[in-house]
Write a protein that holds these residues in place. Structure first.
Motif, PDB file in Angstrom:
ATOM      1  N   UNK A 163       0.885  -1.465   0.030  1.00  0.00           N
ATOM      2  CA  UNK A 163       0.096   0.061   0.279  1.00  0.00           C
ATOM      3  C   UNK A 163       0.692   1.268  -0.262  1.00  0.00           C
ATOM      4  N   UNK A 164       1.914   1.246   0.986  1.00  0.00           N
ATOM      5  CA  UNK A 164       2.956   2.731   0.807  1.00  0.00           C
ATOM      6  C   UNK A 164       3.406   2.795  -0.777  1.00  0.00           C
ATOM      7  N   UNK A 165       3.761   1.269  -1.370  1.00  0.00           N
ATOM      8  CA  UNK A 165       4.240   1.846  -2.636  1.00  0.00           C
ATOM      9  C   UNK A 165       3.756   2.351  -3.584  1.00  0.00           C
ATOM     10  N   UNK A 166       2.052   1.846  -3.220  1.00  0.00           N
ATOM     11  CA  UNK A 166       0.903   1.649  -4.297  1.00  0.00           C
ATOM     12  C   UNK A 166       1.180   3.616  -3.993  1.00  0.00           C
ATOM     13  N   UNK A 167       1.407   4.370  -2.547  1.00  0.00           N
ATOM     14  CA  UNK A 167       1.027   5.756  -2.677  1.00  0.00           C
ATOM     15  C   UNK A 167       1.769   5.604  -3.600  1.00  0.00           C
ATOM     16  N   UNK A 168       3.356   6.196  -2.964  1.00  0.00           N
ATOM     17  CA  UNK A 168       4.544   6.337  -3.605  1.00  0.00           C
ATOM     18  C   UNK A 168       4.398   6.777  -5.201  1.00  0.00           C
ATOM     19  N   UNK A 206       3.801  10.079  -8.611  1.00  0.00           N
ATOM     20  CA  UNK A 206       4.840   9.926  -8.854  1.00  0.00           C
ATOM     21  C   UNK A 206       4.294   9.311 -10.757  1.00  0.00           C
ATOM     22  N   UNK A 207       3.577   9.578 -10.741  1.00  0.00           N
ATOM     23  CA  UNK A 207       1.996   9.635 -12.059  1.00  0.00           C
ATOM     24  C   UNK A 207       2.594  10.325 -12.644  1.00  0.00           C
ATOM     25  N   UNK A 208       2.283  11.792 -12.275  1.00  0.00           N
ATOM     26  CA  UNK A 208       3.136  13.171 -12.981  1.00  0.00           C
ATOM     27  C   UNK A 208       4.271  13.309 -12.764  1.00  0.00           C
ATOM     28  N   UNK A 209       5.061  12.947 -13.486  1.00  0.00           N
ATOM     29  CA  UNK A 209       6.231  12.499 -13.099  1.00  0.00           C
ATOM     30  C   UNK A 209       7.009  13.561 -14.370  1.00  0.00           C
ATOM     31  N   UNK A 210       8.167  14.858 -14.126  1.00  0.00           N
ATOM     32  CA  UNK A 210       8.811  15.126 -14.970  1.00  0.00           C
ATOM     33  C   UNK A 210      10.012  14.992 -15.020  1.00  0.00           C
ATOM     34  N   UNK A 211      10.460  14.895 -16.164  1.00  0.00           N
ATOM     35  CA  UNK A 211      11.913  14.430 -15.997  1.00  0.00           C
ATOM     36  C   UNK A 211      12.386  12.587 -16.326  1.00  0.00           C
ATOM     37  N   UNK A 212      13.614  12.603 -16.501  1.00  0.00           N
ATOM     38  CA  UNK A 212      14.397  10.966 -16.877  1.00  0.00           C
ATOM     39  C   UNK A 212      13.641  10.560 -15.511  1.00  0.00           C
ATOM     40  N   UNK A 213      14.363  11.073 -14.230  1.00  0.00           N
ATOM     41  CA  UNK A 213      14.878  11.072 -12.988  1.00  0.00           C
ATOM     42  C   UNK A 213      13.671  10.297 -12.495  1.00  0.00           C
ATOM     43  N   UNK A 214      12.579  11.268 -12.412  1.00  0.00           N
ATOM     44  CA  UNK A 214      11.235  10.853 -11.456  1.00  0.00           C
ATOM     45  C   UNK A 214      10.395   9.663 -12.311  1.00  0.00           C
ATOM     46  N   UNK A 215      10.839   9.760 -13.667  1.00  0.00           N
ATOM     47  CA  UNK A 215      10.127   8.056 -14.515  1.00  0.00           C
ATOM     48  C   UNK A 215      10.643   6.982 -14.393  1.00  0.00           C
ATOM     49  N   UNK A 216      11.926   6.432 -14.014  1.00  0.00           N
ATOM     50  CA  UNK A 216      13.180   5.647 -13.649  1.00  0.00           C
ATOM     51  C   UNK A 216      12.612   5.097 -12.300  1.00  0.00           C
ATOM     52  N   UNK A 217      11.817   6.497 -11.253  1.00  0.00           N
ATOM     53  CA  UNK A 217      12.099   5.639  -9.874  1.00  0.00           C
ATOM     54  C   UNK A 217      10.194   5.480 -10.261  1.00  0.00           C
ATOM     55  N   UNK A 218       9.533   5.691 -10.746  1.00  0.00           N
ATOM     56  CA  UNK A 218       8.301   5.232 -11.340  1.00  0.00           C
ATOM     57  C   UNK A 218       7.973   4.031 -12.176  1.00  0.00           C
ATOM     58  N   UNK A 219       9.053   3.303 -12.354  1.00  0.00           N
ATOM     59  CA  UNK A 219       9.004   2.049 -12.703  1.00  0.00           C
ATOM     60  C   UNK A 219      10.189   1.144 -11.947  1.00  0.00           C
ATOM     61  N   UNK A 220      10.963   2.170 -11.388  1.00  0.00           N
ATOM     62  CA  UNK A 220      11.548   1.097 -10.420  1.00  0.00           C
ATOM     63  C   UNK A 220      10.544   1.128  -9.288  1.00  0.00           C
ATOM     64  N   UNK A 221       9.520   1.731  -8.714  1.00  0.00           N
ATOM     65  CA  UNK A 221       8.939   1.156  -7.745  1.00  0.00           C
ATOM     66  C   UNK A 221       7.907  -0.116  -7.815  1.00  0.00           C
TER      67      UNK A 221
END
Length: 254
Positions: free
Chosen positions: A134-139, A143-158
Motif C-alpha cells: 500500500x505504501x509503495x502504491x501511494x508512492x 510519481x504518476x505526474x512525473x517530470x524528467x527521466x529521473x522521476x520516470x525511472x523511479x516510477x518504474x523501479x517502484x
C-alpha cells in the motif's frame, strides 16, 4: 520473417540520460571505484533501462569502469551475469553488446509474464504484506505526474518493487528470480512507452483493485485480474510502438 528492431541509433537520441544523471556518473568516476556488486548491478540496469546504454552499445570492463566508476573486477563479474540474464549479448570473445530490444523480445516478455505472474501472485494471496504494498502504491501515485527521466525511472523501479512484493510471498525463490528478470525487461519496454506517451502504461487504480481482490484470497479471481492487467498493458504498449514511426527499421530474416 519480418523482424522489427527498435533502432539503437534512434534510441540513443530519444532516450539519452538527463543532465543530472550524466553529472552523477561523472562524480562517481572522480572518486573511489564502486566495489559493491548489488550497487553496481543497479547502476548498470538503470543505464540499460533508460538507454544510457542503448541496444547494441558495446560494453567492456574498461567502458563500464570509465562510464560508471565500477571496479574492473566487479565489471567483469557483472558482464558475465548480465550475459547469463540476456541483458548483454556476447558476439565474440572480444565483443559484448547490450541486448537488442525488438518486437520479438517484447512479445515474448509479455507472453511469459501472462503465464508466470498470474500463477505466482495467486499463490501469494493473503500472505502479501499489504501495508508495504500500500505504501509503495501511494508512492507510485505520487510519481504518476512525473517530470524528467529521473522521476520516470523511479516510477518504474517502484512499480517493479510492487510486483516483486506481490510475488515473493509465494515462497518459490527460483520463480522470484524469473519474475525479477522478466520485470527488468518489462522496465525496458515501459521506458519506450513513457518516452513516447509521457505516461505510465497502466493506472494506479488497477493495482488498488488487485490488492482488494487479494485480500479476499480468491485465487481464480486474482489469476484472472493479473492476466487481464498484463494483457491490457501489452495491447497499450504495442499500440504505442506501432504508432511511433521513429521505431521502425526492418530486417528481413529467412
Amino acid at each position: 520473417m519480418l523482424r522489427i528492431r527498435l533502432s539503437g541509433e534512434v534510441n540513443a537520441v530519444l532516450f539519452a540520460a538527463s543532465q543530472s544523471e550524466r553529472e552523477g556518473g561523472n562524480k562517481s568516476m572522480s572518486g573511489a571505484k564502486i566495489a559493491d556488486m548489488s550497487e553496481a548491478y543497479g547502476i548498470l540496469m538503470d543505464a540499460i533501462v533508460t538507454q544510457r546504454l542503448p541496444p547494441g552499445q558495446k560494453v567492456s570492463e574498461n567502458i563500464l569502469s570509465d562510464m560508471f566508476g565500477i571496479s574492473r573486477t566487479i565489471a567483469r563479474n557483472l558482464i558475465e551475469r548480465l550475459i547469463a540474464q540476456q541483458f548483454l549479448v556476447s558476439l565474440s570473445p572480444r565483443v559484448t553488446q547490450v541486448a537488442p530490444l525488438t518486437l520479438l523480445e517484447i512479445r515474448q516478455n509479455f507472453t511469459l509474464r501472462k503465464i508466470l505472474l498470474p500463477e505466482v501472485i495467486s499463490l501469494a494471496g493473503v500472505k502479501v504484506d499489504f501495508e508495504r504494498v500500500g505504501e509503495l502504491n501511494k508512492k507510485v501515485q505520487s510519481l504518476l505526474s512525473f517530470e524528467g527521466d529521473e522521476a520516470a525511472l523511479e516510477l518504474l523501479k517502484t512499480n517493479m518493487e510492487i510486483n516483486l512484493a506481490l510475488c515473493s510471498p509465494a515462497g518459490y525463490p527460483l520463480m522470484n528470480e524469473w519474475v525479477t528478470q522478466l520485470e527488468y525487461t518489462a522496465m525496458r519496454v515501459y521506458w519506450l512507452y513513457i518516452k513516447t506517451k509521457n505516461a505510465f502504461p497502466y493506472s494506479n487504480e488497477q493495482h488498488s483493485n488487485l490488492l482488494e481482490i487479494m485480500r479476499s484470497d480468491e485465487p481464480r479471481k486474482i489469476h484472472a485480474l493479473v492476466y487481464d492487467l498484463v494483457a491490457q498493458t501489452e495491447e497499450r504498449v504495442l499500440n504505442a510502438i506501432f504508432s511511433a514511426e521513429q521505431f521502425y527499421t526492418q530486417d528481413l530474416l529467412v
